[in-house]
Design a protein around this motif. Structure first.
Motif, PDB file in Angstrom:
ATOM      1  N   ASP A 193     -47.518  10.382  54.515  1.00  0.00           N
ATOM      2  CA  ASP A 193     -47.813  11.734  52.655  1.00  0.00           C
ATOM      3  C   ASP A 193     -49.339  12.237  52.887  1.00  0.00           C
ATOM      4  OD1 ASP A 193     -45.880   9.973  52.509  1.00  0.00           O
ATOM      5  OD2 ASP A 193     -46.932   9.799  49.887  1.00  0.00           O
ATOM      6  N   VAL A 194     -49.705  13.234  52.822  1.00  0.00           N
ATOM      7  CA  VAL A 194     -50.539  14.425  52.658  1.00  0.00           C
ATOM      8  C   VAL A 194     -51.434  13.958  51.757  1.00  0.00           C
ATOM      9  CG1 VAL A 194     -51.309  16.422  51.124  1.00  0.00           C
ATOM     10  CG2 VAL A 194     -48.422  15.722  52.447  1.00  0.00           C
ATOM     11  N   THR A 195     -52.797  13.710  53.015  1.00  0.00           N
ATOM     12  CA  THR A 195     -54.436  13.852  52.345  1.00  0.00           C
ATOM     13  C   THR A 195     -54.868  15.047  51.510  1.00  0.00           C
ATOM     14  OG1 THR A 195     -55.075  13.661  54.179  1.00  0.00           O
ATOM     15  CG2 THR A 195     -53.531  11.304  53.030  1.00  0.00           C
ATOM     16  N   ALA A 196     -55.914  15.131  51.363  1.00  0.00           N
ATOM     17  CA  ALA A 196     -56.905  16.079  51.134  1.00  0.00           C
ATOM     18  C   ALA A 196     -57.064  16.918  52.087  1.00  0.00           C
ATOM     19  CB  ALA A 196     -58.695  14.851  50.489  1.00  0.00           C
ATOM     20  N   GLU A 197     -57.021  15.873  53.674  1.00  0.00           N
ATOM     21  CA  GLU A 197     -57.522  16.672  54.994  1.00  0.00           C
ATOM     22  C   GLU A 197     -56.640  17.283  55.168  1.00  0.00           C
ATOM     23  OE1 GLU A 197     -58.065  14.951  59.439  1.00  0.00           O
ATOM     24  OE2 GLU A 197     -58.463  13.424  57.802  1.00  0.00           O
ATOM     25  N   ASP A 198     -55.629  16.793  54.980  1.00  0.00           N
ATOM     26  CA  ASP A 198     -54.321  18.146  54.671  1.00  0.00           C
ATOM     27  C   ASP A 198     -53.949  19.259  54.152  1.00  0.00           C
ATOM     28  OD1 ASP A 198     -52.304  15.826  57.142  1.00  0.00           O
ATOM     29  OD2 ASP A 198     -52.585  14.592  55.258  1.00  0.00           O
ATOM     30  N   ILE A 199     -54.530  18.663  53.484  1.00  0.00           N
ATOM     31  CA  ILE A 199     -54.209  19.931  52.300  1.00  0.00           C
ATOM     32  C   ILE A 199     -55.228  21.350  52.639  1.00  0.00           C
ATOM     33  CG2 ILE A 199     -55.042  20.891  50.373  1.00  0.00           C
ATOM     34  CD1 ILE A 199     -52.349  19.621  49.835  1.00  0.00           C
ATOM     35  N   VAL A 200     -56.323  20.849  53.476  1.00  0.00           N
ATOM     36  CA  VAL A 200     -57.787  21.584  54.363  1.00  0.00           C
ATOM     37  C   VAL A 200     -57.382  22.081  55.172  1.00  0.00           C
ATOM     38  CG1 VAL A 200     -59.816  21.918  55.392  1.00  0.00           C
ATOM     39  CG2 VAL A 200     -59.541  20.514  52.655  1.00  0.00           C
ATOM     40  N   SER A 201     -56.374  21.279  56.066  1.00  0.00           N
ATOM     41  CA  SER A 201     -55.789  21.506  56.911  1.00  0.00           C
ATOM     42  C   SER A 201     -54.341  22.694  58.127  1.00  0.00           C
ATOM     43  CB  SER A 201     -55.255  20.926  58.061  1.00  0.00           C
ATOM     44  OG  SER A 201     -54.404  20.192  57.460  1.00  0.00           O
ATOM     45  N   VAL A 202     -53.995  23.319  56.144  1.00  0.00           N
ATOM     46  CA  VAL A 202     -52.586  23.818  56.215  1.00  0.00           C
ATOM     47  C   VAL A 202     -53.494  25.223  55.585  1.00  0.00           C
ATOM     48  CG1 VAL A 202     -51.247  22.098  56.312  1.00  0.00           C
ATOM     49  CG2 VAL A 202     -51.779  22.538  54.563  1.00  0.00           C
ATOM     50  N   GLY A 203     -53.999  25.012  54.084  1.00  0.00           N
ATOM     51  CA  GLY A 203     -54.901  25.863  54.343  1.00  0.00           C
ATOM     52  C   GLY A 203     -54.466  25.784  52.598  1.00  0.00           C
ATOM     53  N   ILE A 204     -54.352  25.255  51.819  1.00  0.00           N
ATOM     54  CA  ILE A 204     -53.854  25.115  50.297  1.00  0.00           C
ATOM     55  C   ILE A 204     -54.984  24.998  49.797  1.00  0.00           C
ATOM     56  CG2 ILE A 204     -52.595  23.749  48.667  1.00  0.00           C
ATOM     57  CD1 ILE A 204     -50.446  22.702  50.199  1.00  0.00           C
ATOM     58  N   SER A 205     -56.120  24.454  50.175  1.00  0.00           N
ATOM     59  CA  SER A 205     -57.668  23.596  49.490  1.00  0.00           C
ATOM     60  C   SER A 205     -58.072  25.310  48.523  1.00  0.00           C
ATOM     61  CB  SER A 205     -58.217  22.936  49.944  1.00  0.00           C
ATOM     62  OG  SER A 205     -58.481  23.637  51.209  1.00  0.00           O
ATOM     63  N   SER A 206     -57.956  26.340  49.910  1.00  0.00           N
ATOM     64  CA  SER A 206     -58.083  28.061  49.636  1.00  0.00           C
ATOM     65  C   SER A 206     -57.886  28.455  49.033  1.00  0.00           C
ATOM     66  CB  SER A 206     -58.535  28.308  50.688  1.00  0.00           C
ATOM     67  OG  SER A 206     -57.830  28.328  51.928  1.00  0.00           O
ATOM     68  N   LEU A 207     -56.528  27.835  48.847  1.00  0.00           N
ATOM     69  CA  LEU A 207     -56.107  29.018  47.572  1.00  0.00           C
ATOM     70  C   LEU A 207     -55.901  28.965  45.947  1.00  0.00           C
ATOM     71  CD1 LEU A 207     -51.993  27.606  48.851  1.00  0.00           C
ATOM     72  CD2 LEU A 207     -54.025  29.811  49.358  1.00  0.00           C
ATOM     73  N   PRO A 208     -56.341  30.471  45.578  1.00  0.00           N
ATOM     74  CA  PRO A 208     -56.999  30.628  44.473  1.00  0.00           C
ATOM     75  C   PRO A 208     -56.558  29.155  42.920  1.00  0.00           C
ATOM     76  CG  PRO A 208     -55.966  32.605  44.932  1.00  0.00           C
ATOM     77  CD  PRO A 208     -55.672  31.673  46.053  1.00  0.00           C
ATOM     78  N   SER A 209     -57.276  29.371  42.266  1.00  0.00           N
ATOM     79  CA  SER A 209     -56.834  28.098  41.552  1.00  0.00           C
ATOM     80  C   SER A 209     -56.332  26.870  42.064  1.00  0.00           C
ATOM     81  CB  SER A 209     -56.028  29.040  40.214  1.00  0.00           C
ATOM     82  OG  SER A 209     -55.796  30.221  39.872  1.00  0.00           O
ATOM     83  N   VAL A 210     -56.728  26.196  43.171  1.00  0.00           N
ATOM     84  CA  VAL A 210     -56.353  25.113  43.694  1.00  0.00           C
ATOM     85  C   VAL A 210     -57.413  23.645  43.307  1.00  0.00           C
ATOM     86  CG1 VAL A 210     -55.095  23.703  45.715  1.00  0.00           C
ATOM     87  CG2 VAL A 210     -54.004  25.673  44.659  1.00  0.00           C
ATOM     88  N   ASN A 211     -56.813  22.606  42.689  1.00  0.00           N
ATOM     89  CA  ASN A 211     -57.301  22.027  42.769  1.00  0.00           C
ATOM     90  C   ASN A 211     -56.914  20.627  43.704  1.00  0.00           C
ATOM     91  OD1 ASN A 211     -59.646  23.009  40.980  1.00  0.00           O
ATOM     92  ND2 ASN A 211     -57.884  22.884  39.789  1.00  0.00           N
ATOM     93  N   ILE A 212     -57.596  20.175  44.160  1.00  0.00           N
ATOM     94  CA  ILE A 212     -57.103  18.657  45.119  1.00  0.00           C
ATOM     95  C   ILE A 212     -57.551  17.510  43.823  1.00  0.00           C
ATOM     96  CG2 ILE A 212     -56.993  17.353  46.558  1.00  0.00           C
ATOM     97  CD1 ILE A 212     -58.235  19.862  48.795  1.00  0.00           C
ATOM     98  N   VAL A 213     -55.938  16.692  43.829  1.00  0.00           N
ATOM     99  CA  VAL A 213     -56.704  15.205  42.767  1.00  0.00           C
ATOM    100  C   VAL A 213     -55.807  14.127  43.490  1.00  0.00           C
ATOM    101  CG1 VAL A 213     -55.996  14.373  40.453  1.00  0.00           C
ATOM    102  CG2 VAL A 213     -56.381  16.123  40.439  1.00  0.00           C
TER     103      VAL A 213
END
Length: 286
Positions: A193-213
């Motif tokens: 499953d996806v973790t915060a590290e994965d979100i960062v590595s695929v570039g989602i964390s840098s998309l506008p309005s996106v927060n990681i929960v």
């Protein structure tokens, strides 16, 4: 969905799969399986399967002394999925129905799953993306919901798949511009499953309005328990919710106004959704 007898055999199979991935054999393998059986002997019967999976995978990680048994496979499939990103982006950009195409790709990505007893071929699945059935009514309903939504919660599932989720999120941001998008990930390792590290590595964390929960993987301090009222209240406070994967369906199938997207990899779930094994499931819960 509550646990059924078939689930217990699946839990044992999953423990064996982790041992296979980690090259664990002999007495050490037997010790892992015995410990998992001890967990299952005490498991409640009135909870969804992922609640017990938290304890099963916590037990496996402890017995093996490995924090993230699937770390290498997670990285590999994120990279493999990224190889398809440019072509898939072009598919969406050139589509007469970009939302439909983005959802089909997000569904295709859900074939990547090391927790289920089903073989998958990501490359071959992408080649059949336009064959995935999505009703006009569902696409139109989601389109209408996103047009009105100022807040969206997007429940992720697996690595590899998350690259296709990025494509869907990019379309949603460009087309609907919600003020807030809360992307939900595991607060610690849980299968692939996806973790915060994965979100960062695929570039989602840098998309506008996106927060990681982060939500709990069963370990203390890793986030809200997915079966808790706090998590259900969190989802309900958003204008729209898109939920990826079987486990999220198992936990939330009795909740309303959730757009579920996943491939049926379990006979019990397929039957509950009036689908065949391996078929895509996409619907809005009422």
């Amino acid at each position: 969905m509550q646990i059924v007898p078939r689930c217990f055999g699946c839990f044992i199979r999953q423990a064996e799969s982790v041992c296979d991935v980690c090259g664990v054999t002999g007495r050490r393998r037997s010790s892992v399986l015995r410990s998992v059986c001890d967990v299952l002997a005490k498991a409640p019967f009135d909870v969804p399967p992922p609640v017990v999976s938290d304890d099963v995978y916590g037990c496996i990680r402890t017995e093996l002394g490995i924090d993230d048994p699937y770390a290498d496979l997670k990285h590999e499939y994120n990279e493999r999925a990224f190889a398809h990103y440019p072509a898939c982006k072009e598919l969406i950009d050139s589509s007469d129905q970009p939302l439909r195409t983005a959802l089909q790709l997000a569904l295709v990505g859900n074939v990547v799953d090391f927790g289920c007893d089903t073989a998958f071929d990501l490359d071959a699945s992408i080649g059949t993306v336009h064959e995935l059935p999505l009703s006009d009514r569902l696409v139109d309903t989601l389109d209408a919901a996103l047009r009105k939504a100022s807040s969206l919660v997007y429940l992720t599932d697996n690595c590899g798949e998350i690259v296709f989720d990025r494509l869907a999120l990019e379309l949603i941001i460009d087309r609907y511009a919600p003020e807030t998008i809360d992307v939900v990930v595991k607060g610690g390792p849980w299968i692939n499953d996806v973790t915060a590290e994965d979100i960062v590595s695929v570039g989602i964390s840098s998309l506008p309005s996106v927060n990681i929960v982060e939500v709990s993987n069963g370990d203390e301090g890793t986030g809200m328990a997915r079966y808790s009222s706090a998590f259900h209240d969190f989802i309900a406070c958003h204008d729209a919710c898109i939920s990826k994967g079987q486990a999220n369906w198992e936990l939330l199938s009795d909740k309303s106004n959730i757009f579920f997207l996943f491939m049926a990899k379990c006979p019990e779930i397929a039957s509950s959704c009036n689908a065949g094994l391996g078929e895509p499931i996409a619907y809005l819960s009422r």
